[in-house]
Write an enzyme that holds these catalytic residues in place. Structure first.
Site, PDB file in Angstrom:
ATOM      1  N   SER A  14       0.811  -1.222   0.000  1.00  0.00           N
ATOM      2  CA  SER A  14       0.000   0.000   0.000  1.00  0.00           C
ATOM      3  C   SER A  14       0.842   1.268   0.000  1.00  0.00           C
ATOM      4  O   SER A  14       0.396   2.306  -0.501  1.00  0.00           O
ATOM      5  CB  SER A  14      -0.935   0.015   1.217  1.00  0.00           C
ATOM      6  OG  SER A  14      -0.193  -0.074   2.425  1.00  0.00           O
ATOM      7  N   ASP A 183      -0.052   6.796  11.128  1.00  0.00           N
ATOM      8  CA  ASP A 183      -0.253   5.517  11.812  1.00  0.00           C
ATOM      9  C   ASP A 183       1.044   4.741  12.029  1.00  0.00           C
ATOM     10  O   ASP A 183       1.024   3.633  12.564  1.00  0.00           O
ATOM     11  CB  ASP A 183      -1.264   4.647  11.053  1.00  0.00           C
ATOM     12  CG  ASP A 183      -0.754   4.194   9.680  1.00  0.00           C
ATOM     13  OD1 ASP A 183       0.357   4.591   9.275  1.00  0.00           O
ATOM     14  OD2 ASP A 183      -1.486   3.432   9.010  1.00  0.00           O
ATOM     15  N   HIS A 186       1.925   4.018   7.082  1.00  0.00           N
ATOM     16  CA  HIS A 186       1.618   4.687   5.822  1.00  0.00           C
ATOM     17  C   HIS A 186       2.081   6.148   5.867  1.00  0.00           C
ATOM     18  O   HIS A 186       1.626   6.900   6.736  1.00  0.00           O
ATOM     19  CB  HIS A 186       0.115   4.627   5.537  1.00  0.00           C
ATOM     20  CG  HIS A 186      -0.399   3.230   5.424  1.00  0.00           C
ATOM     21  ND1 HIS A 186      -0.966   2.568   6.491  1.00  0.00           N
ATOM     22  CD2 HIS A 186      -0.412   2.368   4.385  1.00  0.00           C
ATOM     23  CE1 HIS A 186      -1.315   1.349   6.103  1.00  0.00           C
ATOM     24  NE2 HIS A 186      -0.990   1.205   4.826  1.00  0.00           N
TER      25      HIS A 186
END
Length: 204
Positions: A14, A183, A186
């Site tokens: 991601s 977080d 990310h």
């Protein structure tokens, strides 16, 4: 290092995907993160930039799609950032990837690039910021995998981009962790800018 009119492939999870797979045409999208920011800096050089990062992927997933999403593309330059989910899934899903398995998977991926393409390899260090207690809990497992990467960069002909060291240095000098990643995994838009700048500094 980068030659004009070449093919540059980004691979990962991601952190590399950054919305690419949700685009109208994922095959053409670069997402909104560091690959897109790097591509913008290279726009005038005729370099074809391709992003094949997929959110949630571990090294196991890359192995399963390596023909289509790497070897068949025949990149001239190949940039890889993968491994945080090999740690994270231990804690949120009970899916354990040991350091030994991670190393075997990484070697399989890199060996195929070396043996089946002519690509120059750019390897990014996986990273974690202890923004929340659950991320701090993940640290020992991630460090084991970072130690794997430390071994690999001594054995393979790669350009190494150490994002963990850079983020740690910035935090030590006063940058709040949350400005780099809300977080701990990310990156923020600023975090992606930092990664892109460091990638370009190491590669160009």
């Amino acid at each position: 290092m980068l030659k004009n009119n070449s093919i540059l492939l980004f691979q990962g999870d991601s952190i590399t995907d950054t919305g690419r797979t949700g685009a109208a045409d994922p095959s053409l999208s670069l997402g909104e993160g560091y690959p897109a920011k790097i591509a913008a800096k290279l726009a005038e050089r005729g370099i074809k930039v391709i992003n094949r990062g997929i959110s949630g992927n571990r090294t196991w997933d890359l192995i399963n799609r390596w023909d289509k999403d790497c070897i068949d593309i025949k990149p001239d330059y190949f940039s890889l950032l993968i491994g945080v989910n090999d740690t994270w899934r231990r804690y949120d899903s009970g899916m354990v990837t040991t350091a030994e398995e991670y190393e075997a998977n990484m070697r399989q991926l890199l060996d195929r690039v070396v043996n089946e393409t002519n690509a120059k390899i750019i390897l990014l260090n996986i990273f974690l910021l202890d923004v929340t207690p659950d991320k701090a809990q993940m640290r020992p497992d991630l460090v084991e995998k970072q130690e794997v990467i430390s071994r690999l960069i001594k054995e393979y002909d790669v350009t190494f981009v150490d994002i963990q060291a850079l983020f740690d240095k910035m935090v030590a000098e006063g940058t709040p962790m949350e400005e780099l990643s809300a977080d701990g995994v990310h990156p923020t838009d600023f975090g992606h800018e930092v990664i892109a700048a460091e990638w370009l500094r190491c590669v160009l």
